[in-house]
Design an enzyme around this catalytic site. Structure first.
Site, PDB file in Angstrom:
ATOM      1  N   HIS A 335     -28.371  42.128   4.495  1.00 59.20           N
ATOM      2  CA  HIS A 335     -29.670  41.606   4.911  1.00 59.20           C
ATOM      3  C   HIS A 335     -29.463  40.543   5.982  1.00 59.20           C
ATOM      4  O   HIS A 335     -28.489  39.791   5.929  1.00 59.20           O
ATOM      5  CB  HIS A 335     -30.422  41.002   3.712  1.00 59.20           C
ATOM      6  CG  HIS A 335     -31.860  40.778   4.012  1.00 59.20           C
ATOM      7  ND1 HIS A 335     -32.325  39.617   4.576  1.00 59.20           N
ATOM      8  CD2 HIS A 335     -32.942  41.594   3.861  1.00 59.20           C
ATOM      9  CE1 HIS A 335     -33.630  39.715   4.752  1.00 59.20           C
ATOM     10  NE2 HIS A 335     -34.029  40.906   4.330  1.00 59.20           N
ATOM     11  N   ASP A 394     -34.359  47.746  -0.362  1.00 65.37           N
ATOM     12  CA  ASP A 394     -34.438  49.202  -0.215  1.00 65.37           C
ATOM     13  C   ASP A 394     -33.470  49.951  -1.115  1.00 65.37           C
ATOM     14  O   ASP A 394     -33.561  51.173  -1.235  1.00 65.37           O
ATOM     15  CB  ASP A 394     -34.175  49.596   1.246  1.00 65.37           C
ATOM     16  CG  ASP A 394     -35.316  49.170   2.134  1.00 65.37           C
ATOM     17  OD1 ASP A 394     -36.468  49.374   1.716  1.00 65.37           O
ATOM     18  OD2 ASP A 394     -35.072  48.625   3.212  1.00 65.37           O
TER      19      ASP A 394
HETATM   20  N1  COA Z   1     -23.074  48.729   6.133  1.00 64.64           N
HETATM   21  C1  COA Z   1     -22.102  48.527   7.058  1.00 64.64           C
HETATM   22  N2  COA Z   1     -21.944  47.369   7.729  1.00 64.64           N
HETATM   23  C2  COA Z   1     -22.808  46.380   7.445  1.00 64.64           C
HETATM   24  C3  COA Z   1     -23.821  46.518   6.502  1.00 64.64           C
HETATM   25  C4  COA Z   1     -23.941  47.747   5.840  1.00 64.64           C
HETATM   26  N3  COA Z   1     -24.892  47.963   4.943  1.00 64.64           N
HETATM   27  N4  COA Z   1     -24.506  45.363   6.399  1.00 64.64           N
HETATM   28  C5  COA Z   1     -23.960  44.530   7.285  1.00 64.64           C
HETATM   29  N5  COA Z   1     -22.937  45.137   7.915  1.00 64.64           N
HETATM   30  C6  COA Z   1     -22.120  44.595   8.974  1.00 64.64           C
HETATM   31  C7  COA Z   1     -23.029  44.326  10.177  1.00 64.64           C
HETATM   32  O1  COA Z   1     -23.145  45.506  10.985  1.00 64.64           O
HETATM   33  C8  COA Z   1     -22.282  43.241  10.882  1.00 64.64           C
HETATM   34  O2  COA Z   1     -21.219  43.818  11.588  1.00 64.64           O
HETATM   35  P1  COA Z   1     -20.958  43.442  13.136  1.00 64.64           P
HETATM   36  O3  COA Z   1     -20.593  41.992  13.082  1.00 64.64           O
HETATM   37  O4  COA Z   1     -19.858  44.359  13.519  1.00 64.64           O
HETATM   38  O5  COA Z   1     -22.262  43.700  13.831  1.00 64.64           O
HETATM   39  C9  COA Z   1     -21.705  42.447   9.724  1.00 64.64           C
HETATM   40  O6  COA Z   1     -21.678  43.318   8.607  1.00 64.64           O
HETATM   41  C10 COA Z   1     -22.508  41.214   9.360  1.00 64.64           C
HETATM   42  O7  COA Z   1     -23.853  41.567   9.209  1.00 64.64           O
HETATM   43  P2  COA Z   1     -24.979  40.486   8.868  1.00 64.64           P
HETATM   44  O8  COA Z   1     -24.948  39.410   9.893  1.00 64.64           O
HETATM   45  O9  COA Z   1     -24.814  40.102   7.449  1.00 64.64           O
HETATM   46  O10 COA Z   1     -26.325  41.299   8.962  1.00 64.64           O
HETATM   47  P3  COA Z   1     -27.107  41.813  10.247  1.00 64.64           P
HETATM   48  O11 COA Z   1     -28.238  40.896  10.482  1.00 64.64           O
HETATM   49  O12 COA Z   1     -26.202  42.125  11.388  1.00 64.64           O
HETATM   50  O13 COA Z   1     -27.658  43.194   9.693  1.00 64.64           O
HETATM   51  C11 COA Z   1     -28.923  44.704   8.408  1.00 64.64           C
HETATM   52  C12 COA Z   1     -28.611  43.237   8.689  1.00 64.64           C
HETATM   53  C13 COA Z   1     -29.975  44.788   7.322  1.00 64.64           C
HETATM   54  C14 COA Z   1     -29.483  45.377   9.696  1.00 64.64           C
HETATM   55  C15 COA Z   1     -27.623  45.389   7.960  1.00 64.64           C
HETATM   56  O14 COA Z   1     -27.182  44.782   6.791  1.00 64.64           O
HETATM   57  C16 COA Z   1     -27.801  46.888   7.778  1.00 64.64           C
HETATM   58  O15 COA Z   1     -27.770  47.622   8.749  1.00 64.64           O
HETATM   59  N6  COA Z   1     -27.941  47.345   6.503  1.00 64.64           N
HETATM   60  C17 COA Z   1     -28.100  48.753   6.244  1.00 64.64           C
HETATM   61  C18 COA Z   1     -29.525  49.209   6.532  1.00 64.64           C
HETATM   62  C19 COA Z   1     -30.490  48.660   5.526  1.00 64.64           C
HETATM   63  O16 COA Z   1     -30.288  48.754   4.326  1.00 64.64           O
HETATM   64  N7  COA Z   1     -31.617  48.112   6.044  1.00 64.64           N
HETATM   65  C20 COA Z   1     -32.659  47.559   5.191  1.00 64.64           C
HETATM   66  C21 COA Z   1     -32.762  46.074   5.385  1.00 64.64           C
HETATM   67  S1  COA Z   1     -33.922  45.359   4.275  1.00 64.64           S
END
Ligand code: COA
Length: 455
Positions: A335, A394
């Site tokens: 998140h 989700d």
């Molecule tokens: N699967 C793989 N990698 C993930 C991940 C996941 N579920 N969640 C976070 N990461 C990765 C990010 O891509 C990021 O990598 P990067 O530095 O190479 O870009 C790293 O972990 C740190 O991420 P963070 O800063 O904690 O979150 P964010 O703001 O970049 O992303 C989301 C937040 C929600 C977009 C991300 O967690 C995601 O894509 N989750 C899966 C989709 C999802 O469930 N969406 C619903 C959200 S309510």
């Protein structure tokens, strides 16, 4: 059905289209170093990924950190609607029926309704739950869309034509329009679903009116099911899911969209249609469906879904872009704000367990638990992840909807049916505070050129 043939390019243009696409790609590409040079906050995020502060709100508070001696420390997530913990708002009483209506009242008016106020408010919502036969025939039944979020947008935009006073943005008129939308969206979504299934798959057309004595959640189940029947637990779980999706601060994509569009002074239907457009995106409201598809894929392809090692190995493959959709994401995990936990996920997980027991789906629930544990562990141990990664709202919502027999096409529309409360509260907050038009800046990084002289 040859619905979209009119959108195809004619042969002449078709042959030149690749060249146009190439030009488009070339002219649109901006040197990534320039973002750093001009300190552009891409995605309105700072270098730690936190959102840039763009507004103030009293509607809800999303808490993910504790500040200890000036330093941010990860914490269990908390979500407050108008100052009240959403956990208390949802409650645990299985007999509670109107928590979504209660939450909507709270978000719009800033106070919890007493018993009588809640009854009056629920009656108002019910009394507005009608769509004229003309609207159903001329709007919902015409050109049904495969993606129901587009169908919702179309219907919401067309409600403008059925409103005698559509452009008045006084608080009283916008409140009236907002209550109309809270009431009508469930019917629009369910009817649009049946219209598409009927015209596309020749399924029976089920158009059932709502019942006055039912809550929003009860009416959704009633309209969806041909026999109109549901259990107390099923309605309670859906009611809780609606509360938990109703609001999430001003910065989430669809609510911020609403602020941006509202700040231009446009009408309610345009502002809400824009929010629905934003929510449709898989990076926003579309993730619950992705979780369900990913779990299905894993169950079929990981070997033994009850074996921890098999599950872990498959999740690793997903992260390596070798499995599922090849994008390297474990859906339902992570998140942008929450760290140790997403409070909405924690509550939904409890309801998922209860429902799984009632439906004899304990094995599936155990599979979800296993995936959640292993995914969190794998993600935490990736070198570049700087904060704890937890399951998000989700992760269990799609599983819950599937146990309720809700078709996948309605997963994201259900989010809209609930989030309309939050969007409306934010639109009213923007209007009450007479905010300035939201107008950030884009720096031009191209070059100025001499216009070629005509021969
Ligand atoms: N699967 C793989 N990698 C993930 C991940 C996941 N579920 N969640 C976070 N990461 C990765 C990010 O891509 C990021 O990598 P990067 O530095 O190479 O870009 C790293 O972990 C740190 O991420 P963070 O800063 O904690 O979150 P964010 O703001 O970049 O992303 C989301 C937040 C929600 C977009 C991300 O967690 C995601 O894509 N989750 C899966 C989709 C999802 O469930 N969406 C619903 C959200 S309510």
């Amino acid at each position: 059905m040859k619905t979209y043939s009119m959108m195809a390019l004619n042969d002449k243009l078709d042959s030149r289209f690749d060249e146009l696409v190439e030009n488009c790609m070339k002219s649109g590409a901006i040197d990534l170093n320039l973002y750093q040079e001009y300190d552009v906050k891409r995605g309105l995020r700072d270098s730690n990924g936190s959102g840039v502060l763009t507004g103030l709100t009293e509607i809800s508070d999303v808490c993910a950190y504790n500040i200890v001696e000036g330093v941010k420390e990860p914490a269990q997530g908390r979500l407050y609607y108008q100052g009240y913990d959403v956990k208390d708002l949802v409650g645990t009483d299985i007999d509670k029926r109107y928590s979504f209506e209660q939450a909507t009242y709270l978000l719009l008016f800033g106070m919890l309704p007493d018993r009588e106020q809640l009854k009056t408010f629920s009656d108002i919502i019910c009394s507005l739950q009608e769509l004229s036969g003309q609207f159903v025939r001329d709007v919902i039944m015409k050109a049904p869309s495969a993606n129901l979020m587009n169908a919702l947008q179309k219907s919401v935009l067309t409600l403008y034509s059925y409103d005698a006073n559509p452009d008045d943005i006084s608080v009283s008129n916008v409140l009236r329009q907002s209550l109309q939308l809270v009431s009508k969206l469930p019917m629009i979504a369910v009817y649009s679903f049946y219209a598409y299934r009927h015209f596309h798959d020749f399924a029976s057309l089920v158009i059932k009116p709502t019942k006055n004595e039912y809550s929003t959640a009860e009416n959704i189940l009633h309209m969806l099911r041909p026999d109109g029947e549901f259990t107390k637990l099923e309605a309670r779980v859906l009611d809780a899911a609606l509360v938990l999706h109703a609001e999430h601060g001003g910065g989430n994509n669809s609510t911020f969209t609403n602020h941006v569009v509202t700040s231009s002074g446009t009408d309610t239907y345009s502002a809400v249609a824009a929010s629905i457009a934003s929510l449709k995106g898989p990076r926003h409201g579309g993730a619950n469906l992705k979780v369900l598809q990913m779990m299905r894929d894993m169950k079929e392809n990981c070997g033994d879904p009850s074996d921890r090692e098999h599950v872990r190995a498959y999740l690793q493959k997903i992260l390596n872009r070798e499995a599922f959709d090849g994008l390297g994401l474990i859906y339902g995990m992570g998140h942008a704000v929450y760290t140790l936990s997403d409070p909405r996920e924690v509550i939904l997980k409890g309801y998922a367990e209860k429902l799984a027991k009632a439906k004899g789906r304990e094995d599936d629930y155990a599979f979800y638990l296993l995936v959640e544990e292993e995914a969190a562990d794998l993600l935490m141990h990736r070198s570049h992840v700087m904060k704890p990664i937890c399951a998000n709202v989700d992760f269990y919502s799609g599983f819950i909807y599937s146990m309720l027999g809700i078709p996948e096409e309605l997963f994201t529309p259900l989010f809209a049916i609930s989030r309309i409360s939050g969007w409306s509260a934010h639109r009213l907050e923007e209007l009450v505070n007479k905010g300035k038009i939201i107008r950030p800046a884009y720096k031009y990084v191209g070059e100025h050129r001499d216009f070629p002289k005509e021969d």
